[in-house]
Design an enzyme around this catalytic site. Structure first.
Site, PDB file in Angstrom:
ATOM      1  CE1 TYR A 132      32.724  67.646  54.343  1.00 62.64           C
ATOM      2  CE2 TYR A 132      33.451  69.053  52.556  1.00 62.64           C
ATOM      3  CZ  TYR A 132      33.658  68.501  53.798  1.00 62.64           C
ATOM      4  OH  TYR A 132      34.798  68.800  54.502  1.00 62.64           O
ATOM      5  CE  LYS A 160      34.858  64.918  53.445  1.00 60.05           C
ATOM      6  NZ  LYS A 160      35.620  65.939  52.681  1.00 60.05           N
TER       7      LYS A 160
END
Length: 298
Positions: A132, A160
């Site tokens: 992330y 992400k």
């Protein structure tokens, strides 16, 4: 496993602040019924930092019970690497399909520290990992050079991408090809990211509007961009609610209005009130009044 619409779901609480598993089951099931491709629990939107490790594993268990075999990822976002590794190991034992890992949200790691921390967590969990990268919220940017250093570890399978720079998606694909699955993590850049090659959408407003979110992704995948764009333009004012310090309260209010859910949050957050609440409620109610037909999106 690493494509499609994957909701970053909210965590549901009772009025007295306990986990509301029944409401989570209902809301998570709505995501599955709409055709979402997995679930991510206990992220930023899921108020993960406000949950104990035991509570996070309880939410994971609830999500797995309704996922119908689709992947369920647990977010690991701890201040310390030792604690992150411990949670990753417990997640693996509890049956998580994979992990979404944030470098320390408290200490802003440099490149060497980022690589070491992500590597340690991946080894501890020994599960597929979605990195992330969110330099806006967490001040740590997992750049292409950092990803290059992580690429040899096959446990790192996806990113992400939440840098808020739409150019980054193309840069990652140009450099790595299909080595990493790139999923957009910014709701109001989703159409743009999917247009340039992102294979998935880690979505927020999907929890209140699952059918529209899935329709956009499916239309984009089918090359029906004009139809997807029409829905996306309607959706944009709602998607902007995800890009806010108050994203949790914003989206829980949207859930309350759209699917009849609750707005309970854990302090220090409080539900929206006053002018801010009125503004968000107006956006959601206007969207509900103008909701597009999805017949042609099937």
């Amino acid at each position: 496993m690493w494509t499609g619409v994957i909701p970053a779901v909210t965590t549901k609480f009772t009025a007295d602040g306990e986990l509301d598993h029944a409401e989570m089951e209902r809301c998570f099931s709505l995501q599955m019924q709409a055709g979402c491709d997995g679930i991510i629990v206990c992220g930023s939107l899921g108020e993960g930092p406000m949950l104990s490790p035991d509570e996070r594993l309880e939410v994971l268990k609830t999500a797995r019970s309704v996922a119908g075999g689709k992947p369920v990822l647990l977010t690991v976002s701890e201040a310390g690497t030792r604690e992150a590794c411990a949670l990753a190991a417990r997640a693996a034992t509890a049956g998580a399909s994979g992990l979404m890992v944030v470098p320390s949200p408290i200490y802003h790691t440099d490149a060497d520290e980022t690589v070491a921390t992500l590597g340690a967590v991946a080894a501890a969990g020994d599960l597929p990992v979605m990195i992330y990268s969110n330099r806006v919220a967490y001040r740590v940017d997992v750049t292409v050079p950092i990803m290059e250093r992580l690429a040899a570890d096959k446990r790192f399978v996806a990113i992400k991408e939440s840098s808020d720079d739409i150019r980054r998606t193309t840069e990652i694909i140009n450099h790595f090809g299909d080595r990493f699955a790139v999923l957009t993590g910014v709701d109001n850049l989703a159409f743009e990211a999917l247009s340039v090659g992102a294979v998935g959408w880690v979505a927020g407003l999907v929890v209140a509007f699952p059918d529209e979110t899935v329709a956009i992704h499916r239309l984009m995948k089918a090359g029906r961009h004009a139809e997807a764009l029409e829905i996306y333009r309607w959706f944009r004012p709602l998607l902007d609610l995800d890009v806010s310090t108050f994203l949790v309260q914003n989206i829980k209010l949207a859930e309350a209005l759209a699917i009849g859910s609750t707005e309970h949050v854990r302090m220090p957050r409080k539900p929206l009130s006053g002018e801010r609440r009125a503004a968000v409620e107006a956006i959601v109610r206007t969207a509900l009044e103008r909701r597009p037909s999805l017949k042609l999106a099937a």
